[in-house]
Design a protein around this motif. Structure first.
Motif, short mmCIF file in Angstrom:
data_model
loop_
_atom_site.label_atom_id
_atom_site.label_comp_id
_atom_site.label_asym_id
_atom_site.label_seq_id
_atom_site.Cartn_x
_atom_site.Cartn_y
_atom_site.Cartn_z
N ASP A 1 1.30 3.66 1.94
CA ASP A 1 1.94 4.12 3.18
C ASP A 1 2.78 3.05 3.88
N ASP A 2 2.86 1.85 3.32
CA ASP A 2 3.52 0.75 4.03
C ASP A 2 5.01 0.99 4.25
N HIS B 1 0.83 -1.22 0.00
CA HIS B 1 0.00 0.00 0.00
C HIS B 1 0.86 1.27 0.00
N HIS C 1 -0.73 -7.68 1.86
CA HIS C 1 0.65 -7.79 2.35
C HIS C 1 1.18 -9.21 2.11
ZN LIG Z 1 -0.58 -1.95 3.96
#
Ligand SMILES: [Zn+2]
Length: 250
Positions: free
Chosen positions: A29-30, A27, A150
């Motif tokens: 922001d990961d 994602h 994830h």
């Molecule tokens: Zn994520």
């Protein structure tokens, strides 16, 4: 804080022969959350970093009403690029594969998309998520669910590392059409691997303020004040660290 573990910085030994690091996470922001400080430190030490986020994050609006997925996704991807800039990632090394949030499958087609980046960027080391655990245990502090995107991002990335990028039999159009060559990745670091025997800690004390600013670029994903909560997860007895599981793969 962890009471029993003596934390040691493993940056030098882990990255001594590493010139290029490819980060593949699910994602927008990961990266800032899981290893933003480490990325700043790598760039500060002259390491080339490429980020590939696999999904657009368009569904992660929790229970907020009135948001359209397409519009939300656009904002989140824009925030990925803003945050990447804060960390020091060059614009040409920041990618989003634009797969809809929550819909990433561990398919051969998607392995090919990561193999393309491995063969083009030729990383010595790849950072991705933990593919195994549905529930993540954060030392003795807390637990959370390992998002399906994830797990699947980790699966396609590790599969791309071995054997799909190495062997010339896979994705042959990448040699003809894209003029790429096979590439062998030697090392892997996995986020969310706090209970792994191979967990290594990377000191980020000097990079905390920059990590916080990068986190605060994700205005649609969380409140800017949440950045301090994320930094708290990096706090250990003798300083601030980002922990990742380390694996030699070749
Ligand atoms: Zn994520």
């Amino acid at each position: 804080m962890i009471q029993v573990m003596k934390i040691k910085d493993s940056f030098k030994e882990t990255f001594k022969d590493v010139k290029n690091v490819l980060v593949v996470l699910a994602h927008p922001d990961d990266m800032e959350i899981s290893c933003g400080g480490l990325i700043i430190r790598l760039i500060d030490n002259g390491v080339q970093v490429r980020l590939v986020a696999t999904t657009n994050g368009g569904k992660g609006m929790k229970d907020k009403k009135g948001l359209k997925e397409e519009e939300y996704a656009k904002q989140r991807v824009a925030e990925q690029f803003k945050a990447g800039k804060v960390l020091g990632i060059e614009e040409v090394e920041n990618f989003n594969l634009e797969i809809p949030d929550g819909e990433l499958e561990a398919s051969v087609e998607n392995i090919g998309k990561i193999a393309f980046h491995i063969r083009q960027f030729k990383p010595d080391l790849v950072i991705t998520h933990n593919p195994d655990n549905c529930i993540i245990e954060f030392f003795n502090r807390s637990t959370w669910v390992n998002h399906r995107d994830h797990r699947n991002t980790a699966l396609i990335t590790i599969d791309a590392v071995y054997p799909y990028s190495r062997d010339r039999g896979f994705f042959t159009s990448q040699f003809e059409k894209d003029k790429l060559e096979p590439h062998t990745v030697k090392k892997l670091l996995l986020t969310d691997s706090y209970t792994a025997a191979s967990v290594k800690f990377f000191a980020i004390d000097n990079y905390l303020s920059k990590k916080k600013i990068a986190l605060q670029q994700h205005l649609t994903a969380f409140d800017p004040s949440d950045a301090d909560d994320y930094l708290q997860e990096n706090k250990f007895e003798n300083g601030y660290y980002e922990p990742l599981g380390f694996y030699e793969v070749y």
